[in-house]
Design a protein around this motif. Structure first.
Motif, PDB file in Angstrom:
ATOM      1  N   GLU A 163      12.847 -17.677  28.700  1.00 20.30           N
ATOM      2  CA  GLU A 163      11.820 -18.591  28.221  1.00 20.30           C
ATOM      3  C   GLU A 163      11.211 -18.052  26.941  1.00 20.30           C
ATOM      4  O   GLU A 163      10.900 -16.864  26.829  1.00 20.30           O
ATOM      5  CB  GLU A 163      10.737 -18.771  29.283  1.00 20.30           C
TER       6      GLU A 163
ATOM      7  N   GLN B 196       8.174 -18.892  23.983  1.00 21.91           N
ATOM      8  CA  GLN B 196       6.998 -19.654  23.576  1.00 21.91           C
ATOM      9  C   GLN B 196       6.623 -19.225  22.171  1.00 21.91           C
ATOM     10  O   GLN B 196       6.476 -18.030  21.894  1.00 21.91           O
ATOM     11  CB  GLN B 196       5.837 -19.407  24.528  1.00 21.91           C
TER      12      GLN B 196
ATOM     13  N   THR C 189       5.032 -21.132  18.097  1.00 15.85           N
ATOM     14  CA  THR C 189       4.524 -22.302  17.390  1.00 15.85           C
ATOM     15  C   THR C 189       5.477 -22.602  16.240  1.00 15.85           C
ATOM     16  O   THR C 189       5.808 -21.713  15.456  1.00 15.85           O
ATOM     17  CB  THR C 189       3.097 -22.047  16.857  1.00 15.85           C
TER      18      THR C 189
ATOM     19  N   LYS D  72       3.144 -26.269  19.447  1.00 11.79           N
ATOM     20  CA  LYS D  72       3.497 -25.285  20.472  1.00 11.79           C
ATOM     21  C   LYS D  72       4.842 -25.658  21.089  1.00 11.79           C
ATOM     22  O   LYS D  72       5.064 -26.809  21.467  1.00 11.79           O
ATOM     23  CB  LYS D  72       2.438 -25.226  21.572  1.00 11.79           C
TER      24      LYS D  72
ATOM     25  N   ASN E 250       7.734 -24.494  23.995  1.00 17.83           N
ATOM     26  CA  ASN E 250       8.076 -23.732  25.195  1.00 17.83           C
ATOM     27  C   ASN E 250       9.493 -24.169  25.543  1.00 17.83           C
ATOM     28  O   ASN E 250       9.707 -25.316  25.927  1.00 17.83           O
ATOM     29  CB  ASN E 250       7.090 -24.045  26.321  1.00 17.83           C
TER      30      ASN E 250
ATOM     31  N   GLN F 218      13.753 -22.935  26.816  1.00 20.55           N
ATOM     32  CA  GLN F 218      14.706 -21.977  27.380  1.00 20.55           C
ATOM     33  C   GLN F 218      15.783 -21.713  26.322  1.00 20.55           C
ATOM     34  O   GLN F 218      16.337 -22.658  25.751  1.00 20.55           O
ATOM     35  CB  GLN F 218      15.365 -22.540  28.643  1.00 20.55           C
TER      36      GLN F 218
ATOM     37  N   GLN G 146       8.867 -14.563  19.932  1.00 20.98           N
ATOM     38  CA  GLN G 146       7.977 -14.791  21.076  1.00 20.98           C
ATOM     39  C   GLN G 146       6.518 -14.644  20.642  1.00 20.98           C
ATOM     40  O   GLN G 146       6.128 -13.618  20.083  1.00 20.98           O
ATOM     41  CB  GLN G 146       8.295 -13.796  22.199  1.00 20.98           C
TER      42      GLN G 146
END
Length: 152
Positions: free
Chosen positions: A2, A4, A6, A11, A13, A15, A66
């Motif tokens: 995963e 995360q 910007t 934003k 999120n 895989q 990340q």
């Protein structure tokens, strides 16, 4: 895994596979200004800003972003358009394939360097290759852009 981060103020999120490169990821997310050129970190076509610093996305693992902020030309359209007018004014836009990477570096350079001279500009942009223009028109456009009223 995963991830995360910007992207252009949004934003994300998502895989990803651990070996996915940033270039592939941002293009999958619709940022087609980021180009694949050499795949060896030598041409600058894949330049994006990560936390406001230019990064070659063809040689950056997506996992390394990340929690960071990634900006492509899609997120800087107004600023890119302003510089693009200077490129066009000097007849330096030619095919335009390299322009997004060049513009991303120029916008970063404008924030990083204060009143750079010609040699500083050349050094900062040394990793940007253009196969059409011969660079003189680009250099004139950059100098005029940086010297504009309200510029740095």
């Amino acid at each position: 895994m995963e991830l995360q981060f910007t992207l252009n103020g949004k934003k994300i999120n998502i895989q990803i596979s651990p070996d996915q490169i940033l270039l592939e990821l941002v293009r999958e997310l619709g940022c087609y200004s980021v180009k694949r050129g050499c795949d060896t970190s030598n041409c600058g076509l894949c330049t994006v800003l990560v936390d406001s610093k230019p990064v070659l996305s063809c040689s950056t693992l997506a996992a390394r972003i990340q929690g960071k902020t990634v900006t492509t030309m899609e997120g800087l359209q107004e600023e890119a358009g302003k510089f693009g007018a200077f490129l066009a004014g000097e007849g330096a836009e030619q095919c335009g394939f390299c322009s997004p990477g060049l513009i991303m570096n120029i916008l970063a350079m404008e924030k990083e360097l204060n009143h750079p001279g010609v040699e500083e500009i050349k050094e900062y942009l040394s990793g940007n290759l253009c196969r059409c223009t011969g660079y003189m028109g680009q250099l004139r456009a950059i100098e005029k852009y940086l010297a504009r009223e309200g510029g740095r």
